[in-house]
Design an enzyme around this catalytic site. Structure first.
Site, PDB file in Angstrom:
ATOM      1  N   TYR A  59       0.859  -1.190   0.000  1.00  0.00           N
ATOM      2  CA  TYR A  59       0.000   0.000   0.000  1.00  0.00           C
ATOM      3  C   TYR A  59       0.895   1.240   0.000  1.00  0.00           C
ATOM      4  O   TYR A  59       1.473   1.604   1.018  1.00  0.00           O
ATOM      5  CB  TYR A  59      -0.940   0.024   1.211  1.00  0.00           C
ATOM      6  CG  TYR A  59      -1.897  -1.147   1.285  1.00  0.00           C
ATOM      7  CD1 TYR A  59      -2.144  -1.961   0.178  1.00  0.00           C
ATOM      8  CD2 TYR A  59      -2.562  -1.450   2.473  1.00  0.00           C
ATOM      9  CE1 TYR A  59      -3.014  -3.035   0.251  1.00  0.00           C
ATOM     10  CE2 TYR A  59      -3.444  -2.532   2.553  1.00  0.00           C
ATOM     11  CZ  TYR A  59      -3.663  -3.319   1.442  1.00  0.00           C
ATOM     12  OH  TYR A  59      -4.526  -4.387   1.524  1.00  0.00           O
ATOM     13  N   PHE A 204     -12.816  -5.856   0.940  1.00  0.00           N
ATOM     14  CA  PHE A 204     -13.926  -5.204   0.244  1.00  0.00           C
ATOM     15  C   PHE A 204     -15.253  -5.604   0.892  1.00  0.00           C
ATOM     16  O   PHE A 204     -16.199  -6.018   0.228  1.00  0.00           O
ATOM     17  CB  PHE A 204     -13.908  -5.582  -1.239  1.00  0.00           C
ATOM     18  CG  PHE A 204     -14.612  -4.597  -2.146  1.00  0.00           C
ATOM     19  CD1 PHE A 204     -14.619  -3.240  -1.859  1.00  0.00           C
ATOM     20  CD2 PHE A 204     -15.271  -5.019  -3.294  1.00  0.00           C
ATOM     21  CE1 PHE A 204     -15.266  -2.338  -2.685  1.00  0.00           C
ATOM     22  CE2 PHE A 204     -15.921  -4.129  -4.130  1.00  0.00           C
ATOM     23  CZ  PHE A 204     -15.910  -2.787  -3.824  1.00  0.00           C
ATOM     24  N   PRO A 205     -15.355  -5.480   2.236  1.00  0.00           N
ATOM     25  CA  PRO A 205     -16.545  -5.974   2.938  1.00  0.00           C
ATOM     26  C   PRO A 205     -17.789  -5.118   2.730  1.00  0.00           C
ATOM     27  O   PRO A 205     -18.895  -5.564   2.971  1.00  0.00           O
ATOM     28  CB  PRO A 205     -16.122  -5.934   4.409  1.00  0.00           C
ATOM     29  CG  PRO A 205     -15.116  -4.824   4.478  1.00  0.00           C
ATOM     30  CD  PRO A 205     -14.369  -4.894   3.159  1.00  0.00           C
TER      31      PRO A 205
END
Length: 276
Positions: A59, A204-205
């Site tokens: 990231y 990606f909940p």
């Protein structure tokens, strides 16, 4: 419903955590635009009871881990920082798996320095590199575990067979796969982790699925005086007790909204209706 989960049987984690991926530049590349705001979001997460924060070397790359240390170091005693390694980032939105042992070793050492820790609580292999035997990829990880540099190991975006293959090499405590109300192709992996007592960390909940579900979600959300996002998270919390949530956001207000999802208790009937 259990509100906490014991990672590796020892680290007690609040099931609603925080995923820091959005605290980067466009395409998860480069540093976040507003660094002071990003630090406030991380500090508000911990102040709000979050004690599980998910990041990765990729990231930024690197910038996200440094930001977490800037915002939260020295860490509160119960805060667990999970990171990942195994991706090269040539540019924005560009992700190339690299499971070469030297690269993995470099990832681990870099994460320790950037996060300012002697031990990474949970180190996850971001992807299995199809061009490198996983036994080779995990060699430096095994060494780091023996040296006390990594406490627990997890995997990301893997099949049941891949989990079993890795379990022959070293113990794992978690699996992080894409999973949400609208995307359930990893249902079998989730069930397998539940049986095995491993944490399942859906990435990606917050995706609440196809438009056709919107009306159904809205009806239930209105009944609970909740938002669509809160219902999507509450559904995941009810789906299995080993699910740890890591919704991400750049806004303190949105963070607080996500954390309130833990207070939404769906009935069995509502859960079934959303699961169809």
């Amino acid at each position: 419903m259990a509100t906490t989960f014991k990672l590796g049987g020892t680290l007690e984690i609040n099931r609603l955590g925080y995923g820091a991926m959005q605290l980067t530049g466009k395409g998860v590349f480069g540093d976040v635009d507003d660094r002071e705001n990003a630090k406030k979001v991380l500090q508000a997460a911990v102040a709000g009871g979050v004690n599980f924060i998910d990041t990765a070397e990729a990231y930024g790359p690197d910038t996200n881990e440094t930001l977490i240390a800037d915002a939260l170091y020295p860490y509160k005693p119960d805060v667990v920082i999970a990171t990942k390694g195994g991706f090269v980032r040539p540019g924005p939105d560009n992700w190339v798996p690299n499971g070469k042992p030297d690269f993995i070793r470099q990832n681990i050492e870099g994460s320790l320095q950037r996060l300012k820790v002697d031990t990474i609580d949970l180190w996850q292999l971001h992807r299995i590199d199809p061009n490198t035997p996983v036994e080779e990829t995990l060699q430096p990880v095994i060494e780091a575990v023996k040296a006390g540099k990594i406490r627990y190991v997890g995997l990301s975006e893997v099949t049941i067979d891949q989990i079993k293959q890795v379990q022959q090499i070293l113990p794992i405590v978690s699996v992080q796969n894409l999973y949400n109300l609208g995307e359930r192709k990893w249902e079998d992996v989730l069930d397998f982790t539940t049986e095995q007592g491993l944490a399942f960390i859906p990435w990606f909940p917050l995706a609440s699925g196809p438009q056709k579900m919107a009306d159904k979600i809205k009806t239930i959300a209105d009944k609970h005086q909740a938002t669509t996002a809160q219902i999507a998270l509450a559904w995941l919390l009810k789906r299995a007790d080993n699910i740890l949530l890591i919704p991400g956001t750049k806004s303190v207000a949105h963070l607080e909204e996500n954390l309130k999802a833990a207070d939404v208790e769906l009935t069995d009937e509502e859960f079934e209706s959303l699961s169809k």
